[in-house]
Design an enzyme around this catalytic site. Structure first.
Site, short mmCIF file in Angstrom:
data_model
loop_
_atom_site.label_atom_id
_atom_site.label_comp_id
_atom_site.label_asym_id
_atom_site.label_seq_id
_atom_site.Cartn_x
_atom_site.Cartn_y
_atom_site.Cartn_z
N SER A 74 47.37 -10.89 93.99
CA SER A 74 46.80 -11.67 92.88
C SER A 74 45.42 -12.21 93.23
CB SER A 74 47.72 -12.83 92.51
OG SER A 74 48.84 -12.34 91.83
N ASP A 295 46.96 -9.01 85.97
CA ASP A 295 46.21 -8.69 87.19
C ASP A 295 46.78 -7.47 87.91
OD1 ASP A 295 48.50 -10.18 87.67
OD2 ASP A 295 47.58 -11.52 89.13
ZN LIG Z 1 52.79 -11.41 92.92
#
Ligand SMILES: [Zn+2]
Length: 432
Positions: A74, A295
């Site tokens: 992330s 993401d």
């Molecule tokens: Zn994650």
């Protein structure tokens, strides 16, 4: 590559004041498709659309620039989305040479906008941090909290509004950032009713020591992501230069890591409501761009498994709390029958009940939680292939002026590059 377009090639309403940038962490297409199935009462009727669907414009590639890994975490993904530069996994808006990268939130501030960050994780967690901070390691959450207060632009605070979890990183023995923020004119709030009453656009709201509980487990004194988004928009929309607001549905990803589809669906619901709040504001305002994306995807979640051509979401809807919540209640001594009656609408088979009872005998929360998750996966026909992230493309949703710029296949860095251009008031489109 970015090409400047003239007026006639972009939408009519090109005057842009506000940007709302939303990330559903881990919300890959298997999740958004499963969420669409979930909308149906009858699993075999025609599938209904979600609130995201009408705004789908494209998809983006998520891979990082890491010396050893080609699937993103992330931190690297959020750095790409916030700065337009790919970096190594774990980096918070620094490049591979550890130099700080300018973020779109910083560009917005430089251009006179108010700024805000909202997350359901700790507000210092990797994704929100990449928009408002810089650090060589995502785990330095005390340093990230400090930087939210210490980093100034033209002598002023960079972030006007912060809402989420993570109180323990702000209120510490060595430093109490809540007091420091209050001394500088910020309101500090810790519960839902204070949030709903708030009018101050300088705002620090921390609603849990670490992450905010998942939507279906959440006590009434903790706000929803929608309520945080609504308050933020109302407070930040008092400024003629507009605002930049980042909103994350942080724990869709955590449900995926934990192979817990009940949590995933709970957190997408929370995110969808916040998305609707942003879209409704943008539709009325007409000068607001809303971008929503993910993401990366998480868990290798499948809609259908084991050669069988069905996926039955009914059991997910029948759970009114997450498996982790039920496991904790049972560990505290609650009666199994009472818990099943109170928190589920399922008729459990004797074998299923026996498996849960055996797990309770171990006194291990993860074993009890797993017993529930195994039942849910079997009934729904779901499997998971990894406890980490996966590398497929993720969807992009957009509404408002300049939405055309986010169409087609983009790289994650293109989104930030385009937003920098837009914030600096040029008209652009990405050439594919
Ligand atoms: Zn994650």
């Amino acid at each position: 590559m970015i090409t400047i377009l003239n007026n006639s090639q972009t939408s009519k309403k090109t005057f842009l004041r506000n940007i709302i940038f939303m990330i559903g962490d881990g919300m890959g297409v298997s999740y958004t498709s499963a969420y669409r199935y979930m909308k149906n009462q009858d699993p075999f009727e025609q599938v209904k659309r979600t609130s995201f669907d009408p705004y789908l414009v494209g998809q983006q590639m998520t891979y990082p620039n890491d010396p050893f890994l080609n699937i993103t975490d992330s931190a690297a993904a959020a750095t790409a989305l916030a700065t337009g530069v790919k970096t190594y996994n774990g980096a918070i808006s620094v490049n591979r040479e550890l130099k700080k990268l300018r973020t779109i939130l910083e560009a917005a501030k430089e251009n006179g906008k108010l700024t805000g960050i909202i997350a359901t994780s700790e507000i210092t967690h990797a994704t929100p941090a990449a928009f408002g901070s810089h650090n060589t390691d995502r785990n330095n959450m005390n340093e990230i909290a400090n930087s939210y207060f210490d980093e100034r632009m033209n002598g002023k605070h960079k972030i006007d509004l912060l809402l989420g979890g993570g109180e323990e990183f702000f209120v510490r023995k060595d430093r109490d950032l809540s007091k420091e923020f209050m001394n500088d004119g910020y309101s500090y709030i810790t519960n839902r009713s204070e949030l709903l009453k708030n009018k101050n656009h300088k705002l620090l709201g921390l609603f849990a020591k670490r992450e905010i509980p998942k939507m279906i487990d959440r006590p009434k004194n903790i706000p929803s992501l929608e309520e945080m988004a609504h308050t933020a928009i109302q407070c930040l929309n008092q400024h003629s230069n507009g605002f930049f607001l980042f909103i994350e549905g942080s724990q869709i990803d955590w449900g995926g890591h934990n192979h817990d589809i009940v949590s995933v669906m709970s957190e997408i619901t929370d995110f969808e409501k916040a998305f609707n709040c942003a879209i409704n504001f943008a539709r009325t305002d007409e000068h607001t761009l809303v971008i929503a994306t993910a993401d990366h995807s998480t868990g290798g979640f499948t809609i259908g498994a084991n050669g069988h051509y069905y996926w039955n979401s009914e059991t997910i809807g029948a759970f009114k709390r997450t498996p982790g919540y039920l496991a904790n209640e049972l560990l505290l001594g609650a009666n199994l029958n009472d818990i099943l009656l109170k928190y589920t609408d399922c008729l459990f088979t004797s074998d299923e009940v026996k498996n849960i009872e055996e797990a309770i005998q171990t006194y291990k929360p993860e074993k009890i939680e797993n017993a529930f998750k195994t039942i849910i996966d079997k009934r729904t026909n779901t499997i998971w292939t990894t406890d980490g992230h996966t590398g497929e493309d993720v969807p992009i949703y957009a509404y408002g002026p300049y939405k055309e710029n986010f169409a087609g296949l983009l790289d994650n860095t293109d989104i930030a590059k385009c937003l920098f251009e837009i914030i600096e008031r040029k008209q652009v489109i990405l050439a594919h």
